[in-house]
Design a protein around this motif. Structure first.
Motif, PDB file in Angstrom:
ATOM      1  N   THR A  38     -21.959  45.678 -12.883  1.00  0.00           N
ATOM      2  CA  THR A  38     -20.595  46.228 -13.119  1.00  0.00           C
ATOM      3  C   THR A  38     -20.368  47.265 -14.157  1.00  0.00           C
ATOM      4  O   THR A  38     -19.065  47.648 -14.487  1.00  0.00           O
ATOM      5  CB  THR A  38     -19.549  45.217 -13.103  1.00  0.00           C
ATOM      6  OG1 THR A  38     -19.954  44.371 -14.604  1.00  0.00           O
ATOM      7  CG2 THR A  38     -19.475  44.288 -12.091  1.00  0.00           C
ATOM      8  N   ASP A  39     -21.218  46.992 -15.176  1.00  0.00           N
ATOM      9  CA  ASP A  39     -21.057  48.126 -16.408  1.00  0.00           C
ATOM     10  C   ASP A  39     -21.641  49.292 -16.078  1.00  0.00           C
ATOM     11  O   ASP A  39     -23.238  49.690 -15.483  1.00  0.00           O
ATOM     12  CB  ASP A  39     -21.527  47.508 -17.652  1.00  0.00           C
ATOM     13  CG  ASP A  39     -21.671  48.618 -19.177  1.00  0.00           C
ATOM     14  OD1 ASP A  39     -20.673  48.832 -19.164  1.00  0.00           O
ATOM     15  OD2 ASP A  39     -22.913  48.729 -19.874  1.00  0.00           O
ATOM     16  N   LYS A  40     -21.455  50.833 -15.797  1.00  0.00           N
ATOM     17  CA  LYS A  40     -21.705  51.750 -15.767  1.00  0.00           C
ATOM     18  C   LYS A  40     -22.459  52.010 -16.448  1.00  0.00           C
ATOM     19  O   LYS A  40     -23.654  52.632 -16.062  1.00  0.00           O
ATOM     20  CB  LYS A  40     -20.088  53.183 -15.322  1.00  0.00           C
ATOM     21  CG  LYS A  40     -20.365  54.425 -15.324  1.00  0.00           C
ATOM     22  CD  LYS A  40     -19.169  55.039 -14.928  1.00  0.00           C
ATOM     23  CE  LYS A  40     -19.746  56.509 -14.387  1.00  0.00           C
ATOM     24  NZ  LYS A  40     -19.727  56.341 -13.372  1.00  0.00           N
ATOM     25  N   LYS A  41     -22.546  52.099 -17.375  1.00  0.00           N
ATOM     26  CA  LYS A  41     -23.650  52.748 -18.178  1.00  0.00           C
ATOM     27  C   LYS A  41     -24.465  52.155 -18.373  1.00  0.00           C
ATOM     28  O   LYS A  41     -25.391  52.646 -18.041  1.00  0.00           O
ATOM     29  CB  LYS A  41     -23.230  52.725 -20.092  1.00  0.00           C
ATOM     30  CG  LYS A  41     -22.100  52.874 -20.653  1.00  0.00           C
ATOM     31  CD  LYS A  41     -22.583  54.779 -21.402  1.00  0.00           C
ATOM     32  CE  LYS A  41     -21.599  54.655 -22.236  1.00  0.00           C
ATOM     33  NZ  LYS A  41     -22.091  56.337 -22.618  1.00  0.00           N
TER      34      LYS A  41
ATOM     35  N   ALA B  71     -26.288  50.610 -15.394  1.00  0.00           N
ATOM     36  CA  ALA B  71     -26.157  50.604 -13.814  1.00  0.00           C
ATOM     37  C   ALA B  71     -27.183  52.384 -14.281  1.00  0.00           C
ATOM     38  O   ALA B  71     -27.368  52.595 -13.352  1.00  0.00           O
ATOM     39  CB  ALA B  71     -24.994  50.742 -13.822  1.00  0.00           C
ATOM     40  N   GLU B  72     -26.496  53.479 -14.732  1.00  0.00           N
ATOM     41  CA  GLU B  72     -26.614  54.420 -15.079  1.00  0.00           C
ATOM     42  C   GLU B  72     -28.485  54.328 -15.813  1.00  0.00           C
ATOM     43  O   GLU B  72     -28.715  55.502 -15.284  1.00  0.00           O
ATOM     44  CB  GLU B  72     -25.875  55.390 -15.833  1.00  0.00           C
ATOM     45  CG  GLU B  72     -24.695  55.948 -15.142  1.00  0.00           C
ATOM     46  CD  GLU B  72     -23.697  56.922 -15.726  1.00  0.00           C
ATOM     47  OE1 GLU B  72     -23.597  56.773 -16.935  1.00  0.00           O
ATOM     48  OE2 GLU B  72     -22.881  57.125 -15.526  1.00  0.00           O
TER      49      GLU B  72
ATOM     50  N   GLN C 186     -22.333  54.834  -5.550  1.00  0.00           N
ATOM     51  CA  GLN C 186     -21.890  53.400  -6.131  1.00  0.00           C
ATOM     52  C   GLN C 186     -22.158  53.318  -7.760  1.00  0.00           C
ATOM     53  O   GLN C 186     -20.647  52.645  -8.095  1.00  0.00           O
ATOM     54  CB  GLN C 186     -23.190  52.204  -5.542  1.00  0.00           C
ATOM     55  CG  GLN C 186     -22.415  50.966  -6.039  1.00  0.00           C
ATOM     56  CD  GLN C 186     -23.355  49.640  -6.348  1.00  0.00           C
ATOM     57  OE1 GLN C 186     -24.677  49.635  -5.809  1.00  0.00           O
ATOM     58  NE2 GLN C 186     -22.852  48.720  -7.029  1.00  0.00           N
ATOM     59  N   VAL C 187     -22.824  53.345  -7.751  1.00  0.00           N
ATOM     60  CA  VAL C 187     -22.781  53.903  -9.720  1.00  0.00           C
ATOM     61  C   VAL C 187     -22.029  55.004 -10.466  1.00  0.00           C
ATOM     62  O   VAL C 187     -20.850  54.885 -11.272  1.00  0.00           O
ATOM     63  CB  VAL C 187     -24.149  54.695 -10.122  1.00  0.00           C
ATOM     64  CG1 VAL C 187     -24.357  55.021 -11.722  1.00  0.00           C
ATOM     65  CG2 VAL C 187     -25.240  53.547 -10.027  1.00  0.00           C
ATOM     66  N   ALA C 188     -22.081  55.826  -9.561  1.00  0.00           N
ATOM     67  CA  ALA C 188     -20.650  57.389  -9.974  1.00  0.00           C
ATOM     68  C   ALA C 188     -19.212  56.616  -9.512  1.00  0.00           C
ATOM     69  O   ALA C 188     -18.346  57.176 -10.365  1.00  0.00           O
ATOM     70  CB  ALA C 188     -20.689  58.373  -8.631  1.00  0.00           C
TER      71      ALA C 188
ATOM     72  N   LEU D 113     -18.038  53.317 -10.390  1.00  0.00           N
ATOM     73  CA  LEU D 113     -17.741  52.661 -11.227  1.00  0.00           C
ATOM     74  C   LEU D 113     -16.972  53.130 -12.518  1.00  0.00           C
ATOM     75  O   LEU D 113     -16.908  54.204 -12.762  1.00  0.00           O
ATOM     76  CB  LEU D 113     -18.933  51.660 -11.763  1.00  0.00           C
ATOM     77  CG  LEU D 113     -20.418  50.947 -11.449  1.00  0.00           C
ATOM     78  CD1 LEU D 113     -21.528  50.602 -11.676  1.00  0.00           C
ATOM     79  CD2 LEU D 113     -19.039  49.671 -10.536  1.00  0.00           C
TER      80      LEU D 113
END
Length: 83
Positions: free
Chosen positions: A39-42, A44-45, A79-81, A83
């Motif tokens: 759930t955390d964008k950082k 996930a990226e 999906q990552v974009a 978040l």
């Protein structure tokens, strides 16, 4: 049962390759699940490039179809974009 020495070797090799492919495919599926649940964008990226690399390797070795690899990568990137 195989009658030739080369056929016996091929049977052994096929089993080893099958197990290696299975391991790599399962590892990649687990990594995809981990990325989808992030759930955390950082985080996930940070995880995305390694997962994309794993998917590309599976496609290159014909463990999964190239189009399936593209679909997976596209869905993960969207999906990552988002978040």
């Amino acid at each position: 049962m195989a009658n030739h020495k080369s056929a016996l070797k091929r049977i052994r090799r096929n089993e080893a390759v099958r197990l290696r492919n299975r391991y790599q495919h399962k590892t990649t599926r687990n990594a995809i699940k981990k990325l989808r649940n992030e759930t955390d964008k950082k985080k996930a990226e940070a995880l995305l490039p390694s997962v994309v690399s794993m998917i590309d390797k599976l496609a290159k070795r014909n463990i999964i179809h190239g189009n399936k690899a593209s679909n997976l990568k596209g869905k993960l990137m969207r999906q990552v974009a988002g978040l």
